[in-house]
Design a protein around this motif. Structure first.
Motif, PDB file in Angstrom:
ATOM      1  N   PHE A 118       0.849  -1.189   0.000  1.00  0.00           N
ATOM      2  CA  PHE A 118       0.000   0.000   0.000  1.00  0.00           C
ATOM      3  C   PHE A 118       0.891   1.247   0.000  1.00  0.00           C
ATOM      4  CE2 PHE A 118      -2.884  -3.197   1.638  1.00  0.00           C
ATOM      5  CZ  PHE A 118      -4.070  -2.900   0.971  1.00  0.00           C
ATOM      6  N   LEU A 119       0.540   2.200  -0.887  1.00  0.00           N
ATOM      7  CA  LEU A 119       1.296   3.443  -0.965  1.00  0.00           C
ATOM      8  C   LEU A 119       1.035   4.254   0.296  1.00  0.00           C
ATOM      9  CD1 LEU A 119       3.183   5.003  -2.846  1.00  0.00           C
ATOM     10  CD2 LEU A 119       1.177   6.185  -3.746  1.00  0.00           C
ATOM     11  N   LEU A 160      10.811  10.012  -3.353  1.00  0.00           N
ATOM     12  CA  LEU A 160       9.582  10.391  -4.044  1.00  0.00           C
ATOM     13  C   LEU A 160       8.344   9.772  -3.392  1.00  0.00           C
ATOM     14  CD1 LEU A 160      10.739   9.941  -7.766  1.00  0.00           C
ATOM     15  CD2 LEU A 160      10.931  11.960  -6.304  1.00  0.00           C
ATOM     16  N   PHE A 161       8.372   8.449  -3.143  1.00  0.00           N
ATOM     17  CA  PHE A 161       7.216   7.731  -2.595  1.00  0.00           C
ATOM     18  C   PHE A 161       7.706   6.737  -1.543  1.00  0.00           C
ATOM     19  CE2 PHE A 161       6.143   8.826  -6.965  1.00  0.00           C
ATOM     20  CZ  PHE A 161       4.893   9.407  -6.836  1.00  0.00           C
ATOM     21  N   VAL A 162       6.782   6.345  -0.645  1.00  0.00           N
ATOM     22  CA  VAL A 162       7.064   5.327   0.367  1.00  0.00           C
ATOM     23  C   VAL A 162       5.908   4.335   0.372  1.00  0.00           C
ATOM     24  CG1 VAL A 162       7.426   4.846   2.814  1.00  0.00           C
ATOM     25  CG2 VAL A 162       8.414   6.901   1.794  1.00  0.00           C
ATOM     26  N   ILE A 163       6.242   3.046   0.233  1.00  0.00           N
ATOM     27  CA  ILE A 163       5.273   1.958   0.351  1.00  0.00           C
ATOM     28  C   ILE A 163       5.370   1.416   1.775  1.00  0.00           C
ATOM     29  CG2 ILE A 163       4.688  -0.354  -0.493  1.00  0.00           C
ATOM     30  CD1 ILE A 163       5.781   0.485  -3.209  1.00  0.00           C
ATOM     31  N   VAL A 171      -0.855   7.517  -9.156  1.00  0.00           N
ATOM     32  CA  VAL A 171      -1.675   6.849  -8.130  1.00  0.00           C
ATOM     33  C   VAL A 171      -1.702   7.746  -6.901  1.00  0.00           C
ATOM     34  CG1 VAL A 171      -1.237   4.507  -8.951  1.00  0.00           C
ATOM     35  CG2 VAL A 171       0.323   5.544  -7.312  1.00  0.00           C
ATOM     36  N   ARG A 172      -2.656   7.497  -6.043  1.00  0.00           N
ATOM     37  CA  ARG A 172      -2.829   8.295  -4.840  1.00  0.00           C
ATOM     38  C   ARG A 172      -2.458   7.485  -3.601  1.00  0.00           C
ATOM     39  NH1 ARG A 172      -1.921  12.768  -7.019  1.00  0.00           N
ATOM     40  NH2 ARG A 172      -3.410  13.365  -8.649  1.00  0.00           N
ATOM     41  N   VAL A 173      -2.143   8.201  -2.533  1.00  0.00           N
ATOM     42  CA  VAL A 173      -1.768   7.568  -1.270  1.00  0.00           C
ATOM     43  C   VAL A 173      -2.901   6.667  -0.790  1.00  0.00           C
ATOM     44  CG1 VAL A 173      -1.219   8.011   1.152  1.00  0.00           C
ATOM     45  CG2 VAL A 173      -0.219   9.443  -0.633  1.00  0.00           C
ATOM     46  N   GLY A 174      -2.527   5.470  -0.322  1.00  0.00           N
ATOM     47  CA  GLY A 174      -3.503   4.489   0.144  1.00  0.00           C
ATOM     48  C   GLY A 174      -3.837   3.431  -0.884  1.00  0.00           C
ATOM     49  N   SER A 175      -3.416   3.612  -2.120  1.00  0.00           N
ATOM     50  CA  SER A 175      -3.714   2.634  -3.172  1.00  0.00           C
ATOM     51  C   SER A 175      -2.795   1.428  -3.033  1.00  0.00           C
ATOM     52  CB  SER A 175      -3.541   3.264  -4.556  1.00  0.00           C
ATOM     53  OG  SER A 175      -4.370   4.390  -4.709  1.00  0.00           O
ATOM     54  N   LEU A 176      -3.314   0.260  -3.409  1.00  0.00           N
ATOM     55  CA  LEU A 176      -2.506  -0.958  -3.466  1.00  0.00           C
ATOM     56  C   LEU A 176      -1.763  -0.959  -4.788  1.00  0.00           C
ATOM     57  CD1 LEU A 176      -1.691  -3.693  -2.264  1.00  0.00           C
ATOM     58  CD2 LEU A 176      -3.663  -4.703  -3.436  1.00  0.00           C
ATOM     59  N   GLY A 180       1.581  -2.526  -7.311  1.00  0.00           N
ATOM     60  CA  GLY A 180       2.472  -3.645  -7.575  1.00  0.00           C
ATOM     61  C   GLY A 180       1.863  -5.009  -7.381  1.00  0.00           C
ATOM     62  N   ARG A 181       0.546  -5.115  -7.424  1.00  0.00           N
ATOM     63  CA  ARG A 181      -0.088  -6.407  -7.145  1.00  0.00           C
ATOM     64  C   ARG A 181       0.184  -7.420  -8.244  1.00  0.00           C
ATOM     65  NH1 ARG A 181      -4.315  -7.897  -3.700  1.00  0.00           N
ATOM     66  NH2 ARG A 181      -5.289  -9.873  -4.265  1.00  0.00           N
ATOM     67  N   SER A 182      -0.094  -7.051  -9.491  1.00  0.00           N
ATOM     68  CA  SER A 182       0.096  -7.991 -10.601  1.00  0.00           C
ATOM     69  C   SER A 182       1.227  -7.576 -11.527  1.00  0.00           C
ATOM     70  CB  SER A 182      -1.207  -8.120 -11.404  1.00  0.00           C
ATOM     71  OG  SER A 182      -1.615  -6.844 -11.900  1.00  0.00           O
ATOM     72  N   ASP A 183       1.570  -6.287 -11.507  1.00  0.00           N
ATOM     73  CA  ASP A 183       2.674  -5.813 -12.330  1.00  0.00           C
ATOM     74  C   ASP A 183       3.292  -4.589 -11.652  1.00  0.00           C
ATOM     75  OD1 ASP A 183       0.729  -3.951 -12.651  1.00  0.00           O
ATOM     76  OD2 ASP A 183       0.591  -4.075 -14.833  1.00  0.00           O
ATOM     77  N   SER A 184       4.330  -4.057 -12.268  1.00  0.00           N
ATOM     78  CA  SER A 184       4.986  -2.876 -11.693  1.00  0.00           C
ATOM     79  C   SER A 184       4.158  -1.639 -12.020  1.00  0.00           C
ATOM     80  CB  SER A 184       6.404  -2.739 -12.261  1.00  0.00           C
ATOM     81  OG  SER A 184       6.371  -2.722 -13.670  1.00  0.00           O
ATOM     82  N   THR A 185       3.502  -1.100 -11.009  1.00  0.00           N
ATOM     83  CA  THR A 185       2.615   0.040 -11.188  1.00  0.00           C
ATOM     84  C   THR A 185       3.418   1.302 -11.502  1.00  0.00           C
ATOM     85  OG1 THR A 185       1.099  -0.955  -9.604  1.00  0.00           O
ATOM     86  CG2 THR A 185       0.765   1.382 -10.126  1.00  0.00           C
ATOM     87  N   LEU A 186       2.964   2.069 -12.499  1.00  0.00           N
ATOM     88  CA  LEU A 186       3.591   3.349 -12.820  1.00  0.00           C
ATOM     89  C   LEU A 186       3.169   4.377 -11.774  1.00  0.00           C
ATOM     90  CD1 LEU A 186       5.186   5.239 -14.700  1.00  0.00           C
ATOM     91  CD2 LEU A 186       3.060   5.594 -15.988  1.00  0.00           C
ATOM     92  N   LEU A 187       4.155   4.951 -11.090  1.00  0.00           N
ATOM     93  CA  LEU A 187       3.876   5.960 -10.066  1.00  0.00           C
ATOM     94  C   LEU A 187       3.981   7.370 -10.630  1.00  0.00           C
ATOM     95  CD1 LEU A 187       5.801   4.437  -7.033  1.00  0.00           C
ATOM     96  CD2 LEU A 187       3.377   4.203  -7.588  1.00  0.00           C
ATOM     97  N   ALA A 188       5.019   7.638 -11.401  1.00  0.00           N
ATOM     98  CA  ALA A 188       5.233   8.973 -11.978  1.00  0.00           C
ATOM     99  C   ALA A 188       6.321   8.847 -13.035  1.00  0.00           C
ATOM    100  CB  ALA A 188       5.614   9.996 -10.908  1.00  0.00           C
ATOM    101  N   THR A 189       6.570   9.944 -13.739  1.00  0.00           N
ATOM    102  CA  THR A 189       7.625  10.004 -14.751  1.00  0.00           C
ATOM    103  C   THR A 189       8.529  11.184 -14.429  1.00  0.00           C
ATOM    104  OG1 THR A 189       6.147   9.069 -16.421  1.00  0.00           O
ATOM    105  CG2 THR A 189       8.123  10.177 -17.213  1.00  0.00           C
ATOM    106  N   VAL A 190       9.836  10.940 -14.515  1.00  0.00           N
ATOM    107  CA  VAL A 190      10.832  11.989 -14.259  1.00  0.00           C
ATOM    108  C   VAL A 190      11.625  12.208 -15.538  1.00  0.00           C
ATOM    109  CG1 VAL A 190      12.811  12.693 -12.872  1.00  0.00           C
ATOM    110  CG2 VAL A 190      10.969  11.368 -11.832  1.00  0.00           C
TER     111      VAL A 190
END
Length: 443
Positions: free
Chosen positions: A76-77, A94-97, A246-251, A253-263
């Motif tokens: 969970f993000l 950038l993000f913390v899981i 994605v927004r905070v609280g979302s699950l 990486g469940r089935s694939d590598s979720t795109l969080l952002a682009t730099v």
């Protein structure tokens, strides 16, 4: 009667004289009218000078490096540390899981490593004991072998004495019994020695197993530590982060590598564009000449979407390997410094690329050139001040001037003002206007 006739004749003569006087008056020449003045026009001399020829193209900006920031573990993000659109440095968080499940896995793996290390210590202690047992068994065997050899010697001596009847039979039997007993002892020592060596081998195998178990547990711990590290997602490069996907609280990486952002990087910036097959040769030759003269030469300028000139010049850094057969164009790319972040990826800009230096080019003001149905012409005022029409072939622009490739000669005068009031063959009164050829800003 005769008097009347003479009177009528005198009247007719008077009328005839008056008529003659009238005709004489009508046939006299009129007064002279002054001729009209020639039409006043403004002319400029055909100039001749060396002219740089530029190509004008439309290009699109592109980041030098763009990286998609994706998850590598499921969870969970928990936090978004960098806000949308933030400028970031390589390594910035950038993000913390949520790390708690991965921390528990790491602790379990570390506990397994500690347990197996304790078992290894026990196995190493057992190995020392087995080694001592092997040494003791070997010492016993060597001792009993020496005693057996002595017993054999005594048996042979007593056998000889018995044959000579120098000793009693009982003495010889005692020696023989002693030798036989020592032979049995030696066989037992050899068996004990082999058993001790087998136990030593087993102890060594136990140690190897314990070490292998430790290595496996350490690998599990390293994997758990790596998975825990993936819960903190950092920027892979210096640049700007786009909007979070994605927004905070979302699950994630469940089935694939979720795109969080682009730099994307912003400095420097690529600008990609295409040129015709003919101009590609000019661009490439110019590029080769510049590289030979100065490897860091920068001779490309751009105009921003708001028509303002970009303050930094760029340099050509890529020419595609082949011409696109569908369009007949060649893809090129220039690199521009972007310290002020004025350029953003995806912008459309106008590029101005130096193609060649044309020596001794003929220049006329743009106001002198009249274009109609795909052809161009100018009015030339000859030495007799009469107007001539010339069809010309124009080349590229140079500021407010046209490069004329055919149709005029250096020093000839072309009409720049009054074009609508003149026609071919008309005499005019020209006024020479001094024109200084110079490139216009951004042309």
């Amino acid at each position: 009667m005769r008097a009347l006739v003479r009177q009528w004749m005198r009247k007719a003569a008077a009328l005839a004289a008056a008529a003659w006087l009238g005709l004489t008056a009508c046939s006299s020449p009129p007064e002279a009218v002054p001729a009209p003045r020639p039409m006043a026009v403004t002319v400029a001399a055909v100039a001749q000078q060396d002219v740089p020829v530029h190509g004008q193209y439309v290009g699109q900006t592109e980041a030098v490096r763009t990286v998609e920031v994706r998850t590598r573990v499921e969870g969970f993000l928990e936090r978004q540390v960098a806000p949308d659109g933030a400028d970031v440095k390589a390594g910035d968080l950038l993000f913390v899981i949520d790390p708690r499940p991965f921390e528990a896995s790491l602790r379990q793996a570390q506990a397994n490593v500690a347990r197996n290390r304790a078992q290894l210590s026990q196995a190493e202690a057992a190995l020392v004991q087995r080694e001592a047992e092997v040494q003791q068994a070997q010492a016993n065997l060597e001792r009993d072998l020496a005693q057996l050899e002595n017993a054999r010697t005594q048996e042979q001596r007593y056998r000889t004495l018995l044959q000579q009847e120098l000793v009693a039979r009982e003495q010889y039997d005692q020696m023989r019994t002693n030798m036989t007993a020592l032979q049995a002892t030696v066989q037992a020592d050899r068996a004990a020695f082999e058993n001790a060596k087998a136990a030593l081998g087993a102890a060594r195998a136990t140690i190897e197993n314990a070490r292998a178990a430790i290595r496996a547990d350490e690998a599990v711990a390293d994997s758990a530590r790596l998975q825990l590290g993936y819960t903190t997602i950092r920027s892979p490069l210096d640049g700007r982060m786009g909007r979070a996907e994605v927004r905070v609280g979302s699950l994630v990486g469940r089935s694939d590598s979720t795109l969080l952002a682009t730099v994307s990087t912003l400095d420097p910036m690529y600008v990609s564009f295409s040129v015709s097959e003919r101009e590609a040769l000019q661009v490439w030759r110019r590029r080769q000449a510049e590289m030979r003269a100065r490897p860091d030469a920068a001779g490309i300028t751009i105009t921003l979407p708001d028509d303002s000139a970009y303050p930094q010049a760029g340099r050509l850094d890529f020419v595609d390997r082949a011409v696109d057969p569908r369009t007949g164009t060649l893809a090129l790319r220039a690199t521009f410094p972007n310290p002020e972040r004025l350029l953003q990826p995806g912008q459309y800009v106008r590029l101005r690329v130096l193609l060649e230096e044309r020596a001794g080019a003929l220049l006329v003001p743009q106001a002198a050139v009249q274009e109609s149905q795909g052809s161009a012409s100018v009015f030339v005022v000859g030495p007799d001040q009469t107007v001539q029409a010339r069809t010309v072939r124009v080349g590229p622009r140079f500021g407010t001037m046209w490069v004329v490739e055919e149709g005029v000669k250096p020093g000839e005068h072309v009409v720049v003002k009054g074009l609508q009031q003149i026609r071919v063959g008309m005499r005019v009164e020209p006024t020479l206007e001094a024109v200084r050829p110079q490139p216009a800003a951004g042309s």
